[in-house]
Write an enzyme that holds these catalytic residues in place. Structure first.
Site, PDB file in Angstrom:
ATOM      1  N   ASP A 122       9.368  -1.017  15.303  1.00 27.45           N
ATOM      2  CA  ASP A 122       7.974  -1.165  14.900  1.00 27.45           C
ATOM      3  C   ASP A 122       7.462  -2.486  15.475  1.00 27.45           C
ATOM      4  O   ASP A 122       8.105  -3.085  16.340  1.00 27.45           O
ATOM      5  CB  ASP A 122       7.841  -1.114  13.377  1.00 27.45           C
ATOM      6  CG  ASP A 122       8.403  -2.365  12.702  1.00 27.45           C
ATOM      7  OD1 ASP A 122       9.208  -3.086  13.349  1.00 27.45           O
ATOM      8  OD2 ASP A 122       8.048  -2.639  11.541  1.00 27.45           O
ATOM      9  N   ARG A 171      -3.334  10.293   6.529  1.00 27.06           N
ATOM     10  CA  ARG A 171      -1.933  10.713   6.404  1.00 27.06           C
ATOM     11  C   ARG A 171      -1.780  11.903   5.461  1.00 27.06           C
ATOM     12  O   ARG A 171      -0.712  12.519   5.409  1.00 27.06           O
ATOM     13  CB  ARG A 171      -1.079   9.550   5.906  1.00 27.06           C
ATOM     14  CG  ARG A 171      -1.224   8.277   6.752  1.00 27.06           C
ATOM     15  CD  ARG A 171      -0.617   7.057   6.062  1.00 27.06           C
ATOM     16  NE  ARG A 171      -1.037   5.814   6.672  1.00 27.06           N
ATOM     17  CZ  ARG A 171      -2.176   5.167   6.377  1.00 27.06           C
ATOM     18  NH1 ARG A 171      -2.995   5.677   5.473  1.00 27.06           N
ATOM     19  NH2 ARG A 171      -2.489   4.044   6.981  1.00 27.06           N
ATOM     20  N   LYS A 175       9.581   6.539  16.012  1.00 19.64           N
ATOM     21  CA  LYS A 175       9.893   5.473  15.054  1.00 19.64           C
ATOM     22  C   LYS A 175      10.108   6.025  13.657  1.00 19.64           C
ATOM     23  O   LYS A 175      11.062   5.664  12.959  1.00 19.64           O
ATOM     24  CB  LYS A 175       8.774   4.428  15.048  1.00 19.64           C
ATOM     25  CG  LYS A 175       9.118   3.154  14.273  1.00 19.64           C
ATOM     26  CD  LYS A 175       8.658   3.159  12.838  1.00 19.64           C
ATOM     27  CE  LYS A 175       7.163   2.989  12.727  1.00 19.64           C
ATOM     28  NZ  LYS A 175       6.728   2.791  11.303  1.00 19.64           N
ATOM     29  N   ARG A 201       0.824  -1.211   0.000  1.00 17.59           N
ATOM     30  CA  ARG A 201       0.000   0.000   0.000  1.00 17.59           C
ATOM     31  C   ARG A 201       0.858   1.261   0.000  1.00 17.59           C
ATOM     32  O   ARG A 201       0.497   2.262  -0.633  1.00 17.59           O
ATOM     33  CB  ARG A 201      -0.948   0.003   1.205  1.00 17.59           C
ATOM     34  CG  ARG A 201      -2.167  -0.899   1.024  1.00 17.59           C
ATOM     35  CD  ARG A 201      -3.053  -0.841   2.256  1.00 17.59           C
ATOM     36  NE  ARG A 201      -3.370   0.525   2.638  1.00 17.59           N
ATOM     37  CZ  ARG A 201      -4.343   1.252   2.105  1.00 17.59           C
ATOM     38  NH1 ARG A 201      -5.098   0.739   1.147  1.00 17.59           N
ATOM     39  NH2 ARG A 201      -4.577   2.482   2.523  1.00 17.59           N
ATOM     40  N   PRO A 252      15.059   1.854  14.512  1.00 23.33           N
ATOM     41  CA  PRO A 252      13.600   1.999  14.533  1.00 23.33           C
ATOM     42  C   PRO A 252      12.910   0.765  15.107  1.00 23.33           C
ATOM     43  O   PRO A 252      13.252  -0.361  14.751  1.00 23.33           O
ATOM     44  CB  PRO A 252      13.245   2.170  13.047  1.00 23.33           C
ATOM     45  CG  PRO A 252      14.523   2.592  12.385  1.00 23.33           C
ATOM     46  CD  PRO A 252      15.617   1.937  13.151  1.00 23.33           C
ATOM     47  N   HIS A 285       7.294  -5.461  14.128  1.00 28.21           N
ATOM     48  CA  HIS A 285       8.176  -6.593  13.811  1.00 28.21           C
ATOM     49  C   HIS A 285       9.383  -6.613  14.746  1.00 28.21           C
ATOM     50  O   HIS A 285       9.761  -7.666  15.282  1.00 28.21           O
ATOM     51  CB  HIS A 285       8.652  -6.508  12.359  1.00 28.21           C
ATOM     52  CG  HIS A 285       7.562  -6.624  11.347  1.00 28.21           C
ATOM     53  ND1 HIS A 285       6.901  -7.799  11.094  1.00 28.21           N
ATOM     54  CD2 HIS A 285       7.005  -5.697  10.520  1.00 28.21           C
ATOM     55  CE1 HIS A 285       5.984  -7.614  10.166  1.00 28.21           C
ATOM     56  NE2 HIS A 285       6.034  -6.345   9.797  1.00 28.21           N
TER      57      HIS A 285
END
Length: 272
Positions: free
Chosen positions: A230, A169, A211, A120, A228, A232
């Site tokens: 996130d 966004r 982040k 996306r 960073p 994961h």
């Protein structure tokens, strides 16, 4: 056309590593890359890489873009032999390099990345480039679009980029474009700041949290101290580093280790 033998370089892994969103697979061995107003095709088989550009363009731009002067073998050799997880992660993603990307492009890209997936994000960026970038043709006559400038988006209504599928966004990108275009934030100054200073300055931008600021610092400013975190990375830290990742051991290449972990987690190759 330039042919190089390169160790620790895998264009497929770089494409899927979540740091670049204008890189696409064309066929089994060939990838297309757009960086700012430049376009490149790269073909790879093993360590043999073909860059479809002139020697001077490769030397002046693409070599630095792909960070080819940096020895990534030394980063992998620095990994604690007792850290089975990180060793396997680095082996799995051994061809990943930290790209030297444009600061403005990374600000927009990672504003868009929030609560989003790679497919996306790429689609959103393609949309804004086609609508607000400049049309160009590569050496073969194929059309591509440059990344839009802050000025080209600063005059837009805050919801205008919803048409490009950015959703909420949109206002992040438009407000940030205005801040840069109006001189409230000086990108040239940020480029010359230390990691801590740059991160602090970036977090003044609307929609930029810790982040996102770390992603921008790592993937455009080459601040390898950035790490960073996130979902994961958090999953890996919780599962393998409950007392925290050993940052001190990897001082100066924390971001490289982050990429090995991120790619390993993203591709689902976790140790059972």
């Amino acid at each position: 056309m330039i042919t190089k033998t390169i160790k620790c370089f895998d264009i497929a892994q770089i494409c899927d590593s979540g740091q670049c969103f204008r890189m696409l697979k064309k066929d089994a061995q060939t990838y297309s890359v757009i960086a700012g107003d430049r376009h490149l095709e790269v073909a790879q088989k093993g360590d043999q890489c073909i860059f479809y550009c002139e020697e001077d363009e490769f030397e002046s731009f693409w070599k630095g873009y792909f960070d080819l002067d940096t020895d990534y073998i030394k980063y992998r050799e620095s990994i604690d032999q007792q850290d089975k997880y990180l060793k396997e992660a680095s082996e799995f993603g051994s061809g990943i390099r930290i790209l030297n990307q444009d600061l403005w492009e990374m600000i927009v890209s990672f504003l868009i990345s929030q609560q989003n997936n790679i497919i996306r994000i790429r689609r959103c960026i393609d949309n804004i480039c086609e609508k607000y970038g400049e049309e160009r043709k590569d050496a073969n006559g194929h059309i591509y679009y440059t990344f839009p400038t802050p000025k080209s988006m600063a005059c837009l209504p805050e919801d205008a980029l919803k048409e490009c599928n950015l959703g909420y966004r949109s206002k992040y990108v438009v407000r940030t474009a205005k801040s840069v275009a109006d001189g409230e934030i000086d990108l040239d100054e940020i480029r010359h700041m230390s990691y801590g200073q740059a991160k602090e300055e970036l977090m003044k931008l609307y929609g930029v949290g810790e982040k996102v600021a770390d992603c921008i610092c790592l993937f455009s400013l080459h601040h390898f101290e950035a790490f960073p975190v996130d979902t994961h990375i958090r999953q890996a830290l919780d599962g393998y580093y409950p007392e925290g990742f050993p940052m001190d051991r990897y001082k100066g290449c924390e971001g490289v280790m982050q990429q090995y972990i991120f790619y390993y987690e993203l591709m689902g190759k976790k140790i059972g």
